[in-house]
Design an enzyme around this catalytic site. Structure first.
Site, short mmCIF file in Angstrom:
data_model
loop_
_atom_site.label_atom_id
_atom_site.label_comp_id
_atom_site.label_asym_id
_atom_site.label_seq_id
_atom_site.Cartn_x
_atom_site.Cartn_y
_atom_site.Cartn_z
N GLN A 98 -30.65 48.45 -26.40
CA GLN A 98 -29.56 47.64 -26.90
C GLN A 98 -30.04 46.62 -27.92
OE1 GLN A 98 -28.06 46.12 -23.17
NE2 GLN A 98 -30.14 45.75 -22.47
N GLU A 122 -30.92 38.33 -16.97
CA GLU A 122 -31.20 36.92 -17.24
C GLU A 122 -31.54 36.14 -15.99
OE1 GLU A 122 -26.61 36.84 -16.99
OE2 GLU A 122 -28.23 38.28 -17.32
N ASP A 168 -33.12 45.89 -13.62
CA ASP A 168 -32.62 45.92 -14.99
C ASP A 168 -33.42 46.96 -15.79
OD1 ASP A 168 -30.82 43.72 -16.80
OD2 ASP A 168 -32.13 45.06 -17.91
N ALA A 204 -30.73 51.56 -12.84
CA ALA A 204 -30.22 51.21 -11.52
C ALA A 204 -29.86 52.46 -10.72
CB ALA A 204 -28.99 50.31 -11.66
N ASP A 262 -23.86 43.89 -12.16
CA ASP A 262 -23.91 42.87 -13.22
C ASP A 262 -24.35 43.56 -14.50
OD1 ASP A 262 -23.82 40.46 -14.54
OD2 ASP A 262 -25.73 39.74 -13.76
#
Length: 347
Positions: free
Chosen positions: A71, A126, A146, A178, A195
């Site tokens: 990304q 984060e 993540d 995940a 999330d």
């Protein structure tokens, strides 16, 4: 398309703006009957909300920009919202109001569970979701998984609010997909949290919103009274049909008890939605939720209490009707996306 160089000069009094990768440099023009400061030149970040809607953040500085394997990443120091994490051009969280999003994502499911000890967080690079989960005194293990190591690394470096969470011995930080991580683990979890980034066309996450993923991967990894919760995208009066109603309807095909809720998040420029689900009854009353907040959580919550949470499950007439009438179910071949694209669309 982000990454292209373009210029845009509007007629009349508007300043000239030059855009590069979502960043805009404002060049002020002398305007009659206005006091003009020659040092008023500023850098802005422009986020595309929809094809015909944008908004901009005035910046102090750009802390980090990169394109990882998965990304487009930017960590910004904004004047209004403090440090802000952007993925594929979309606001993920900001210092000023991330507590709203993360308290809403984490605490309702943990408080509705009788005794949550283990949590698996899909995404959450984060560290804020893990931070909130670790506030629960009963917590024994939080797995944060993540896929993007670069996001995790620079959030650990720059987001000091989560320094203690990253150092907590109860946190198991994993860099992996995940889906793959859940599939290979033998243990089950009291809470599984989505999330994840929003479902973007050519983005890294949309397959983790599908019926088959919830049914074949998530549900089998929950304990008997386990609860699944996921962020579910924009839930505003104009935006709720993009993905929110579809994610809710998809989860309804898999779990017996499903609750949608939402609230306004200023840095997202919209109301936001979450969906919580289980095969056991979920909701507790407001008085009991407040009691559990007092007994179970270390420190104070800034946003969530029992009365507010129950109010957040009551949608306005238009959104309620859309949730009730939605028929679309997410599959790998029939997904919905919010406006924008992931980096895979780039030539």
């Amino acid at each position: 398309m982000r990454g292209a160089f373009s210029t845009n000069k509007t007629m009349g009094e508007a300043p000239e703006m030059f855009y590069v990768n979502g960043f805009a440099k404002v060049v002020p023009e002398v305007q009659p009957n206005h006091v003009n400061n020659v040092d008023d030149s500023s850098t802005w970040y422009e986020e595309i909300i929809d094809d015909d809607l944008k908004w901009s953040f005035k910046l102090n500085s750009v802390l980090h920009k990169a394109i990882s394997e998965y990304q487009d990443i930017a960590l910004l120091d904004t004047k209004r919202f403090g440090k802000a994490l952007m993925l594929d051009g979309k606001m993920q969280s900001s210092e000023a109001d991330e507590f709203i999003y993360h308290e809403c994502l984490i605490h309702p499911s943990l408080l509705c569970h009788s005794n949550p000890k283990t949590v698996f967080i899909m995404g959450g690079g984060e560290g804020s979701a893990a931070r909130e989960a670790l506030k629960h005194k009963s917590m024994e293990k939080v797995v944060m998984c993540d896929i993007d190591k670069e996001v995790v690394d620079f959030c650990r470096k720059y987001l000091v609010a989560n320094k203690e969470a990253f150092a907590d011995k109860k946190l198991d930080l994993v860099i992996n997909c995940a889906k793959a991580e859940l599939e290979k683990r033998k243990e089950k979890f009291d809470i599984i949290v989505g999330d994840l980034a929003d479902p973007l066309e050519d983005g890294p996450c949309y397959q983790l919103y599908t019926k088959s993923f919830y049914e074949k991967v998530v549900k089998p990894k929950l304990t008997e009274n386990g609860i699944f919760v996921t962020q579910a995208g924009p839930a505003g009066i104009f935006s709720h049909k993009e993905v929110f109603t579809s994610i809710h309807n998809t989860i309804k095909q898999v779990f017996k008890y499903v609750v949608a809720y939402g609230t306004h998040v200023p840095s997202f420029a919209d109301s936001w939605g979450w969906v919580m689900a289980s095969d056991q009854p979920i909701l507790i009353d407001a008085v009991e939720m407040d009691k559990r907040i007092e007994e179970r959580i270390k420190g104070k919550l800034l946003y969530l209490d029992g009365a507010w949470f129950h109010s957040s499950t009551i949608m306005n007439k238009a959104v309620s009707k859309s949730l009730k009438n939605e028929t679309h179910v997410y599959t790998e071949d029939n997904a919905r996306f919010i406006p924008g694209h992931g980096i895979a669309c780039r030539p």
